[in-house]
Design a protein around this motif. Structure first.
Motif, PDB file in Angstrom:
ATOM      1  N   ALA A  84       0.833  -1.215   0.000  1.00  0.00           N
ATOM      2  CA  ALA A  84       0.000   0.000   0.000  1.00  0.00           C
ATOM      3  C   ALA A  84       0.862   1.256   0.000  1.00  0.00           C
ATOM      4  O   ALA A  84       0.520   2.274  -0.630  1.00  0.00           O
ATOM      5  CB  ALA A  84      -0.927  -0.024   1.217  1.00  0.00           C
ATOM      6  N   SER A 144      -1.559  -7.699  -3.627  1.00  0.00           N
ATOM      7  CA  SER A 144      -2.200  -7.674  -2.313  1.00  0.00           C
ATOM      8  C   SER A 144      -3.316  -8.708  -2.223  1.00  0.00           C
ATOM      9  O   SER A 144      -3.446  -9.410  -1.224  1.00  0.00           O
ATOM     10  CB  SER A 144      -2.751  -6.276  -2.034  1.00  0.00           C
ATOM     11  N   THR A 199      -5.124  -1.539   1.340  1.00  0.00           N
ATOM     12  CA  THR A 199      -4.450  -1.521   0.031  1.00  0.00           C
ATOM     13  C   THR A 199      -5.417  -1.093  -1.064  1.00  0.00           C
ATOM     14  O   THR A 199      -5.094  -0.271  -1.934  1.00  0.00           O
ATOM     15  CB  THR A 199      -3.879  -2.915  -0.290  1.00  0.00           C
TER      16      THR A 199
END
Length: 372
Positions: free
Chosen positions: A263, A283, A359
């Motif tokens: 992120a 992610s 994220t």
């Protein structure tokens, strides 16, 4: 019992009965009289009761009650070799055995049982014997009973089961001691002369009490071994739980950290759009890997839980009392498994959802900024 009238023939019969050693009672008009038959008025009606006679062990008696009452209870503890019961019309050795005689035979087996396990058996003037039990208190049991007690004696099967259990060679001394203590508890509060009769009537209760006490003894005897064995298995379960948890936690904690780094690498520049998409996909891949690890971890814990349940079920079937003693240990182990099975996965899934959402939110915010 003979109903007769005083005359020459009956007087001769009476004299012959007395001369042969038979014990008789003479009743006139329903009342017992000490006067011999030959002194009654001619043609007087009388009832002659023959209580029994014995030559060594040969007995003639009116009925089973007369046999038991003969000579102060001479045959309360042993059956005469030859006998004939007038009312029952039964002689020793006949087949089928009369019901009253079969009951008498079972009571004699109970007498034998008491004699076998008593600490001492003494002679008694008012009984066939006097059994003494010495446990935490002294209790004497005169081996006397009445004919009406015969109706309440247990079956041959129940008596066989008692003999087989108490005289089993496995823990033989302990079994006899447990039986003595059960008898003392049952009869200590009963009047002395009623103790054997009470025992005859309570054979089933005695058997249940004895078996329960022996189960406690056997469980206590094996408890240390069972506890040590279960402690070893508990340690094995704990080691497995810790190993699985450590391995899974090491992997799972790394994934949210990695998602946080992903992120932080998302950039607002338009030139980084493809890279940002790749970071978002990575992610999600990390999240999928984490879900697989959590599922694998849960299945491993389920397997340990299943093994524990099998062990507990086996322990219950082998000895319920041992299980009850080990129950606190089992409960703590079950609680530990429950925490591993539900607590850790729930926390990790919640953390994974947060980092995955973080994220996605970072990517969405930058995507909007870039488009504007």
């Amino acid at each position: 019992m003979l109903e007769l009238r005083k005359e020459v023939d009956t007087a001769t019969l009476y004299d012959a009965i007395e001369a042969a050693g038979w014990r008789v009672t003479l009743r006139v008009n329903g009342r017992e009289v000490p006067t011999p038959l030959n002194r009654l008025p001619d043609n007087a009606h009388a009832t002659l009761i023959i209580h029994g006679m014995t030559r060594e062990r040969e007995v003639l008696a009116n009925n089973i009650a007369s046999l038991l009452a003969y000579n102060g209870g001479r045959f309360l503890g042993e059956m005469p070799r030859n006998f004939y019961l007038i009312e029952e019309d039964y002689a020793a050795g006949e087949v089928p055995v009369h019901a009253h005689v079969a009951q008498y035979q079972r009571v004699l087996r109970v007498v034998e049982f008491i004699r076998e396990i008593a600490d001492d058996v003494r002679e008694a003037s008012d009984a066939d014997g006097y059994a003494v039990f010495l446990t935490n208190r002294k209790v004497g049991v005169p081996l006397i009973y009445k004919h009406w007690d015969l109706d309440h004696v247990g079956t041959d099967t129940e008596i066989d089961e008692i003999f087989a259990s108490v005289f089993n060679q496995h823990h033989e001394d302990a079994r006899k001691d447990i039986a003595r203590r059960a008898i003392v508890r049952m009869l200590a509060g009963v009047a002395r002369e009623d103790r054997f009769s009470s025992f005859v009537r309570s054979l089933r209760h005695f058997k249940e009490t004895y078996l329960a006490d022996f189960d406690i003894y056997a469980s206590a005897f094996n408890f240390d071994n069972a506890r040590d064995d279960f402690e070893r298995k508990k340690l094995d379960y704990v080691v497995k739980l810790n190993s699985i948890a450590t391995d899974a936690m090491g992997k799972l904690i790394a994934i949210p950290v990695a998602q946080g780094l992903l992120a932080s690498q998302i950039k607002p520049e338009a030139a980084m759009a493809v890279a940002n998409q790749a970071l978002l996909v990575a992610s999600f891949i990390f999240a999928a890997i984490a879900i697989i690890i959590i599922l694998s971890y849960s299945l491993s814990i389920h397997q340990i839980e299943s093994e524990l349940k099998s062990e507990v079920k086996l322990l219950k079937s082998q000895s319920r009392l041992t299980y009850e003693k080990l129950k606190p240990v089992i409960n703590r182990l079950e609680l530990r498994i429950c925490i591993h099975l539900w607590g850790i996965p729930v926390i990790m899934v919640a953390l994974l959802c947060v980092t995955t959402a973080m994220t996605y939110y970072a990517y969405s915010a930058i995507a909007v900024t870039t488009s504007t």
